[in-house]
Motif scaffolding. Structure first.
Motif, PDB file in Angstrom:
ATOM      1  N   GLU A   1       6.701  14.861   2.271  1.00 18.12           N
ATOM      2  CA  GLU A   1       5.268  15.153   2.117  1.00 18.12           C
ATOM      3  C   GLU A   1       4.536  13.956   1.516  1.00 18.12           C
ATOM      4  O   GLU A   1       3.462  13.554   1.987  1.00 18.12           O
ATOM      5  CB  GLU A   1       5.062  16.392   1.223  1.00 18.12           C
ATOM      6  N   VAL A   2       5.152  13.383   0.481  1.00 15.63           N
ATOM      7  CA  VAL A   2       4.542  12.221  -0.178  1.00 15.63           C
ATOM      8  C   VAL A   2       4.477  11.036   0.802  1.00 15.63           C
ATOM      9  O   VAL A   2       3.480  10.318   0.870  1.00 15.63           O
ATOM     10  CB  VAL A   2       5.346  11.860  -1.456  1.00 15.63           C
ATOM     11  N   MET A   3       5.550  10.868   1.584  1.00 15.99           N
ATOM     12  CA  MET A   3       5.570   9.765   2.549  1.00 15.99           C
ATOM     13  C   MET A   3       4.506   9.953   3.624  1.00 15.99           C
ATOM     14  O   MET A   3       3.872   8.995   4.059  1.00 15.99           O
ATOM     15  CB  MET A   3       6.951   9.631   3.191  1.00 15.99           C
ATOM     16  N   GLU A   4       4.327  11.196   4.047  1.00 14.63           N
ATOM     17  CA  GLU A   4       3.311  11.455   5.068  1.00 14.63           C
ATOM     18  C   GLU A   4       1.930  11.025   4.575  1.00 14.63           C
ATOM     19  O   GLU A   4       1.181  10.343   5.284  1.00 14.63           O
ATOM     20  CB  GLU A   4       3.307  12.944   5.449  1.00 14.63           C
ATOM     21  N   ASN A   5       1.634  11.373   3.316  1.00 18.22           N
ATOM     22  CA  ASN A   5       0.356  10.951   2.727  1.00 18.22           C
ATOM     23  C   ASN A   5       0.248   9.430   2.647  1.00 18.22           C
ATOM     24  O   ASN A   5      -0.799   8.862   2.953  1.00 18.22           O
ATOM     25  CB  ASN A   5       0.215  11.515   1.306  1.00 18.22           C
TER      26      ASN A   5
ATOM     27  N   ILE B   1       1.789   7.224   4.448  1.00 20.36           N
ATOM     28  CA  ILE B   1       1.684   6.619   5.778  1.00 20.36           C
ATOM     29  C   ILE B   1       0.280   6.827   6.354  1.00 20.36           C
ATOM     30  O   ILE B   1      -0.271   5.960   7.025  1.00 20.36           O
ATOM     31  CB  ILE B   1       2.818   7.152   6.686  1.00 20.36           C
ATOM     32  N   LYS B   2      -0.334   7.978   6.036  1.00 24.01           N
ATOM     33  CA  LYS B   2      -1.731   8.177   6.453  1.00 24.01           C
ATOM     34  C   LYS B   2      -2.650   7.173   5.750  1.00 24.01           C
ATOM     35  O   LYS B   2      -3.583   6.638   6.360  1.00 24.01           O
ATOM     36  CB  LYS B   2      -2.182   9.611   6.144  1.00 24.01           C
ATOM     37  N   THR B   3      -2.371   6.935   4.480  1.00 24.16           N
ATOM     38  CA  THR B   3      -3.156   5.930   3.730  1.00 24.16           C
ATOM     39  C   THR B   3      -3.004   4.555   4.390  1.00 24.16           C
ATOM     40  O   THR B   3      -3.969   3.821   4.556  1.00 24.16           O
ATOM     41  CB  THR B   3      -2.677   5.841   2.265  1.00 24.16           C
TER      42      THR B   3
ATOM     43  N   ILE C   1       0.851  -1.206   0.000  1.00 21.58           N
ATOM     44  CA  ILE C   1       0.000   0.000   0.000  1.00 21.58           C
ATOM     45  C   ILE C   1       0.882   1.251   0.000  1.00 21.58           C
ATOM     46  O   ILE C   1       0.683   2.191  -0.776  1.00 21.58           O
ATOM     47  CB  ILE C   1      -0.935  -0.002   1.240  1.00 21.58           C
ATOM     48  N   TYR C   2       1.893   1.221   0.861  1.00 28.03           N
ATOM     49  CA  TYR C   2       2.850   2.334   0.968  1.00 28.03           C
ATOM     50  C   TYR C   2       3.579   2.555  -0.367  1.00 28.03           C
ATOM     51  O   TYR C   2       3.618   3.663  -0.898  1.00 28.03           O
ATOM     52  CB  TYR C   2       3.811   1.991   2.104  1.00 28.03           C
ATOM     53  N   PHE C   3       4.092   1.475  -0.924  1.00 22.29           N
ATOM     54  CA  PHE C   3       4.833   1.556  -2.191  1.00 22.29           C
ATOM     55  C   PHE C   3       3.952   2.150  -3.304  1.00 22.29           C
ATOM     56  O   PHE C   3       4.375   3.058  -4.026  1.00 22.29           O
ATOM     57  CB  PHE C   3       5.350   0.163  -2.591  1.00 22.29           C
ATOM     58  N   ASN C   4       2.738   1.617  -3.433  1.00 19.88           N
ATOM     59  CA  ASN C   4       1.844   2.070  -4.515  1.00 19.88           C
ATOM     60  C   ASN C   4       1.513   3.551  -4.379  1.00 19.88           C
ATOM     61  O   ASN C   4       1.462   4.272  -5.369  1.00 19.88           O
ATOM     62  CB  ASN C   4       0.546   1.253  -4.508  1.00 19.88           C
TER      63      ASN C   4
END
Ligand SMILES: *Cc1c(COP(=O)(O)O)cnc(C)c1O
Length: 422
Positions: free
Chosen positions: A409-413, A415-417, A373-376
């Motif tokens: 920023e992208v990682m934060e999104n 990780i929230k996902t 999920i994180y990778f995608n």
């Protein structure tokens, strides 16, 4: 043609549509069009900040201008000779100058060939057959080390086509476990030719050695006439000028290199003390050969890369790595997630587990579904990391503050996902 169509076409002509297994991920991998600096561009018109970096070689980023310039000159002078060149001496001298255990070098074409030859040399030197490797370590794709190997092979059965007679001489031990090695050597020490180790495990994510562990291995192998081989195909020229042996202050008998040493071109090398290296043909009888060994293009690229890897480079890479890892930790803390941020210097990974990761068993507790999920989500938002929980992510010199900021920023999104789907 777009990536999806190219992949369908590729599958007709290339097994699985790729030339190395980890490159295939679902639903289909993006196909590269070009790459420059910290970015890779696909045929579908998307741009990614690249933390895969060809699985490690590109510490200076894609298409380093100096390397391109020097290689272009070399191309005009020929691409392979089958006779020796002065540049081979120059690159060997660079390796010897930087790397504590290196007194002589043999250049080969890949990390796989380097470890295969180093193991043969160690067995010949020790006149014993058994070797020890660590669960989850990866030393390339040759038979005697493809046992509980890291990378894409985690969790998969060992490959068919490898005779048991070949792997019966390979003994597995857990990483970071002094007791396991001590007991093994007590029992089997007189039959063990060599211990081969990735000083920082980089093919099950990223697992640094415990304080004092490498020193312990150095002492116990020396006491028992066992050759200590550091596989520095990842850590070599990455974490310090002299690699992990300089970083941790522990000198092995033999070392293997690949990846960074070729400046983005195919290469491998083994190096070590003269008493070992002099056993290699033609000065000795341990056979090692290759049509493209010491290839002038790879050698020139490697020389030009090493010129740019001075002490400033290493302090800058440490700063970048620390900044990124601290940023990721902050995101996890703010989301109250207990996943583990791993890595050192320019190496990093998130393990989707709440266990501290000290060895292969710990790493395997990570939730690969969550990683997917994180990778995608990262991919969708323009950040490319290796498509496996059990690979390591890399920074290059070309990853600037903007890249790191955008990535966080992208990682934060992402990780929230991940959190929403848990
Ligand atoms: C990549 C790697 C290898 C194999 O190198 P190739 O050039 O892919 O054959 C060997 N050991 C380690 C630690 C590696 O990361």
């Amino acid at each position: 043609m777009i990536s999806e169509n190219l992949f369908n076409e590729a599958k007709k002509f290339l097994p699985g549509g790729v030339d190395s297994p980890v490159r295939a991920y679902k639903p289909y991998p993006f196909f590269a069009e070009r790459a420059e600096g910290s970015k890779i561009y696909d045929v579908d018109g998307k741009t990614y900040i690249d933390y895969c970096l060809a699985y490690g070689p590109l510490v200076l980023g894609h298409a380093n201008p100096l390397i391109i310039e020097e290689v272009t000159k070399q191309l005009k002078n020929g691409t392979a000779y089958g006779v020796p060149t002065e540049n081979e001496i120059k690159l060997a001298k660079q390796v010897v100058k930087r790397v504590p255990c290196a007194e002589m070098v043999r250049f080969v074409n890949s990390g796989t060939e380097a470890t295969m030859s180093a193991i043969r040399l160690a067995r010949a030197f020790a006149a014993k057959n058994k070797i020890v490797k660590f669960e989850g370590s990866y030393h390339g794709a040759h038979d005697c080390v493809l046992v509980k190997s890291g990378s894409g092979a985690v969790g998969l059965p060992d490959s068919p086509g490898i005779p048991e007679d070949t792997t019966k001489n390979t003994i597995l031990v857990p990483f970071n476990d002094e007791k396991a090695i001590t007991e093994l050597i007590k029992k089997e020490g007189k039959n063990i030719a060599a211990i081969i180790i990735e000083p920082v495990m980089g093919n099950v994510g990223c697992i640094p050695p415990k304080e004092g562990y490498l020193k312990f291995l150095r002492e116990i192998t020396a006491e028992n006439d066992i050759v200590l081989i550091f596989d520095e195909v990842i850590t070599g020229f990455r974490i310090a000028e002299g690699g992990a042996q300089e970083y941790f202050g522990v000198t092995p008998d033999l070392v293997t290199f690949g990846k960074i040493l070729g400046g983005g071109f195919p290469i491998g090398a083994l190096a070590g003390k003269k008493e070992f290296m002099d056993m290699i043909a033609p000065s000795g009888t341990v056979y090692q050969a290759g049509t493209f060994n010491g290839n002038p293009v790879s050698i020139k690229a490697g020389l030009t890369a090493l010129k740019q890897l001075d002490s400033n480079f290493y302090s800058e890479m440490n700063l970048k790595g620390n900044k990124l890892r601290a940023g990721i930790q902050e995101i996890l803390d703010s989301q109250n997630l207990d996943f583990k941020v791993a890595g050192l210097s320019s190496m990093f990974q998130i393990y989707f587990t709440d266990r501290d990761v000290l060895n292969y068993e710990d790493a395997k507790s990570a939730e690969t579904d969550i990683f997917q999920i994180y990778f995608n989500k990262l991919l969708q938002d323009g950040v490319f990391i290796p498509p496996s929980q059990f690979e390591c992510c890399f920074l290059s010199l070309m990853h600037d503050d903007d890249d790191i900021q955008k990535t966080l920023e992208v990682m934060e999104n992402a990780i929230k996902t991940v959190k929403n789907s848990c």
